[in-house]
Design an enzyme around this catalytic site. Structure first.
Site, PDB file in Angstrom:
ATOM      1  N   ALA A  85     -10.728 -31.106  -9.725  1.00  0.00           N
ATOM      2  CA  ALA A  85      -9.287 -31.382  -9.742  1.00  0.00           C
ATOM      3  C   ALA A  85      -8.735 -31.270  -8.313  1.00  0.00           C
ATOM      4  O   ALA A  85      -9.329 -31.775  -7.375  1.00  0.00           O
ATOM      5  CB  ALA A  85      -8.573 -30.476 -10.734  1.00  0.00           C
ATOM      6  N   SER A  86      -7.642 -30.529  -8.119  1.00  0.00           N
ATOM      7  CA  SER A  86      -6.979 -30.520  -6.808  1.00  0.00           C
ATOM      8  C   SER A  86      -7.700 -29.736  -5.725  1.00  0.00           C
ATOM      9  O   SER A  86      -7.297 -29.805  -4.554  1.00  0.00           O
ATOM     10  CB  SER A  86      -5.547 -29.993  -6.959  1.00  0.00           C
ATOM     11  N   VAL A  87      -8.759 -29.022  -6.058  1.00  0.00           N
ATOM     12  CA  VAL A  87      -9.598 -28.438  -5.010  1.00  0.00           C
ATOM     13  C   VAL A  87     -10.154 -29.571  -4.142  1.00  0.00           C
ATOM     14  O   VAL A  87     -10.520 -29.370  -2.982  1.00  0.00           O
ATOM     15  CB  VAL A  87     -10.725 -27.576  -5.626  1.00  0.00           C
ATOM     16  N   SER A  88     -10.170 -30.785  -4.695  1.00  0.00           N
ATOM     17  CA  SER A  88     -10.623 -31.977  -3.964  1.00  0.00           C
ATOM     18  C   SER A  88      -9.795 -32.268  -2.713  1.00  0.00           C
ATOM     19  O   SER A  88     -10.286 -32.917  -1.776  1.00  0.00           O
ATOM     20  CB  SER A  88     -10.554 -33.208  -4.876  1.00  0.00           C
ATOM     21  N   LYS A  89      -8.534 -31.831  -2.693  1.00  0.00           N
ATOM     22  CA  LYS A  89      -7.632 -32.215  -1.602  1.00  0.00           C
ATOM     23  C   LYS A  89      -8.134 -31.754  -0.239  1.00  0.00           C
ATOM     24  O   LYS A  89      -7.873 -32.389   0.781  1.00  0.00           O
ATOM     25  CB  LYS A  89      -6.226 -31.681  -1.878  1.00  0.00           C
TER      26      LYS A  89
END
Length: 372
Positions: A85-89
């Protein structure tokens, strides 16, 4: 020969006895950390996921719990692959930082230089990186207008932002407000300035370089083909059990927005994330100067500082010192990576059943590591 006095001799013997008596206690204290963690997870018996804790880059705790595939009774293991999820950013931010070092872009360049026609003037790449752009939520826009029988790409999202032009939330730099839209734009800027597909560029510059062999940006069919991919589950209270997240209509956006690049969609293992953590303590990817910029707070228009850098939340802890971290939340998944910059401790927790005690669990782990 010089002889020790009786007083000196007794003093030396006392030190030896003290050290001898302390060593078992110290060993017991070291052993107690995994035991405390086991006990902690036992307090949430239906938690499903993998926990990795490292000190100085070496895992001191690495265990799997629950099922990667509950229907097939496939148990979780430490090599299971999770949607981040947003750890991808943080990976998107790193690609931008690399392009900045190569002078293919600058943080304070206007977005319209790379994405002409976007009806939101005055926004810089820096605003996108640290969530101070004021851009509207693309997901609400697409949910209302997009044909959900199709899978949307970044180009589609940009087209709809131009076509429907939902109003800005505030002036660029005025305040911090988390924005997935900003990271969609960053994904498109990566492609525009590198001349490469975002996924191929991420592999070429980060995943392959760091030998993150289980990490990728996968489509639904690609995830389905990974035998040890941890499927996402959500608790259905009326059924008193966990069911597949993508069986809920509210989760469908992960399918019809399944080709977006930038704000999410990276999937990885805890071990690969530890490789990423170690690389961020070196200049293998970018210079120390650039790393310092990544982990620096944003300055707002009124000269106050936010607690967000480039793809990382920033925090100072009394015992652990400077921390940088990020959470992720997708239907069925909750994820978090915490990096203790000063103490060189790393906490990685990946969960595939969006457990209600996830935040409490991570916080307790952080407190435990602060005491040990």
């Amino acid at each position: 020969m010089k002889y020790l006095s009786a007083t000196h001799l007794l003093g030396c013997m006392s030190v030896v006895l003290f050290l001898w008596s302390c060593n078992p206690k110290e060993k017991a204290a070291i052993k107690s950390v995994p035991e405390k963690l086991d006990s902690l997870v036992a307090s949430a018996p239906d938690f499903s996921g993998v926990i990795l804790i490292a000190e100085n880059g070496k895992p001191v705790y690495h265990k799997a719990f629950g099922y990667a595939n509950a229907e097939l009774k496939l148990k979780m293991d430490t090599a299971s692959v999770f949607e981040l999820a947003s750890v991808s950013k943080q990976f998107t931010a790193m690609l931008i930082a690399m392009l900045q070092e190569e002078k293919k872009l600058a943080y304070d360049d206007l977005v319209e230089k790379y994405l002409p026609g976007l009806p939101y003037p005055g926004i810089t790449i820096r605003h996108l990186l640290n969530h101070t752009s004021g851009l509207p939520d693309y997901q609400k826009l697409m949910d209302k207008n997009w044909d959900k029988s199709k899978v949307a790409t970044n180009t589609d999202i940009l087209t709809y932002l131009k076509k429907f032009h939902p109003p800005s939330l505030f002036k660029p730099g005025e305040k911090y407000e988390y924005s997935n839209t900003g990271y969609v734009l960053l994904g498109s800027i990566v492609e525009k300035t590198s001349g490469e597909d975002f996924i191929a560029f991420a592999h070429q510059r980060v995943f392959d370089v760091l030998k993150m062999t289980s990490t990728d940006i996968r489509s639904k069919s690609q995830k389905d083909a990974v035998s040890n991919f941890a499927k996402g589950y959500i608790l259905a209270p009326e059924k008193k059990r966990y069911v597949l997240a993508d069986s809920f209509p509210s989760s469908n956006y992960t399918i019809w927005l399944g080709n977006r690049k930038g704000p999410g969609r990276v999937s990885a293992t805890t071990s690969d994330l530890l490789k990423w953590d170690r690389a961020l303590r070196t200049e293998k990817l970018v210079s120390q100067k650039t790393l310092n910029e990544i982990f620096a707070p944003a300055k707002l228009n009124n000269d106050s500082l936010s607690n967000y850098g480039f793809g990382w939340v920033l925090k100072n802890d009394v015992q652990l010192g400077k921390l940088v971290y990020h959470t992720g939340d997708n239907p069925g998944y909750k994820t978090e990576i915490i990096r203790c910059i000063d103490k060189d401790k790393t906490i990685i927790v990946l969960c595939n059943n969006a457990h209600e005690k996830f935040d409490e669990l991570v916080k307790t782990i952080e407190l435990l590591m602060a005491k040990n």
